[in-house]
Design a protein around this motif. Structure first.
Motif, PDB file in Angstrom:
ATOM      1  N   TYR A 246     -63.049  59.336  21.976  1.00  0.00           N
ATOM      2  CA  TYR A 246     -62.911  60.522  22.809  1.00  0.00           C
ATOM      3  C   TYR A 246     -61.808  61.402  22.257  1.00  0.00           C
ATOM      4  O   TYR A 246     -60.776  60.889  21.859  1.00  0.00           O
ATOM      5  N   PRO A 247     -61.952  62.690  22.127  1.00  0.00           N
ATOM      6  CA  PRO A 247     -63.053  63.537  22.594  1.00  0.00           C
ATOM      7  C   PRO A 247     -64.147  63.742  21.549  1.00  0.00           C
ATOM      8  O   PRO A 247     -65.102  64.463  21.796  1.00  0.00           O
ATOM      9  N   ASP A 248     -64.014  63.107  20.389  1.00  0.00           N
ATOM     10  CA  ASP A 248     -64.993  63.295  19.307  1.00  0.00           C
ATOM     11  C   ASP A 248     -66.042  62.193  19.324  1.00  0.00           C
ATOM     12  O   ASP A 248     -66.106  61.365  18.417  1.00  0.00           O
TER      13      ASP A 248
END
Length: 163
Positions: free
Chosen positions: A130-132
């Motif tokens: 998170y966030p990727d």
């Protein structure tokens, strides 16, 4: 390394057609045209190196959410022409053989041994932190083999993940 399988089609003529396609692709685009669409390189900083002696030559092994289950010990293998899911892992994930689609093309390892697949299945996967986080559907060939890895992420999976 796993070769064969149904990635380009599920017939005996598939290798010939794929070879022709590769020749056509190489003659259609110049190297410069291909490079402009190339993704950014994947870089691992020194903090990601395992503790111990360097240089190390360990395989890249990751964890990934497959069908809502975090699966560890997934070997990233750029030499494999299919994504492989071990039958034992498949079963532990609560999946059944009835969910598999037939696969007619056998798989071959680097020793040339042939392995019949139990079938194929497309499952939702999540990979990243998170966030990727990337979410997509990925096709796996299920095999019944004793293996130290729960799955193999081959070229199709790596291509699906994109840049």
């Amino acid at each position: 390394m796993i070769v064969g399988g149904p990635e380009g089609g599920d017939s005996a003529n598939t290798p010939k057609s794929l070879g022709s396609a590769a020749i056509c692709r190489n003659s259609l685009w110049s190297r410069r045209e291909l490079q402009k669409d190339m993704p950014e390189p994947i870089v691992f900083p020194n903090k990601d190196l395992p503790a111990g002696e360097t240089p190390h030559r360990d395989a890249l092994v990751i964890a990934m959410d497959i069908n809502g289950v975090v699966v560890r010990r997934i070997l990233v293998d750029t030499g494999s022409s299919v994504n492989v899911l071990n039958l034992e892992t498949f079963t532990k994930m609560g999946l059944t053989r009835e969910q598999l689609r037939p696969v007619n093309t056998p798989l071959a390892g680097f020793t040339g041994d042939s392995v019949e697949a139990e079938g194929s299945i497309t499952l939702p996967v999540e990979i990243g932190s998170y966030p990727d986080v990337q979410r997509l559907s990925m096709k796996f060939i299920v095999v019944d083999l004793a293996c130290s890895h729960n799955a193999i992420l081959g070229r199709p999976g790596l291509e699906d993940l994109g840049p």
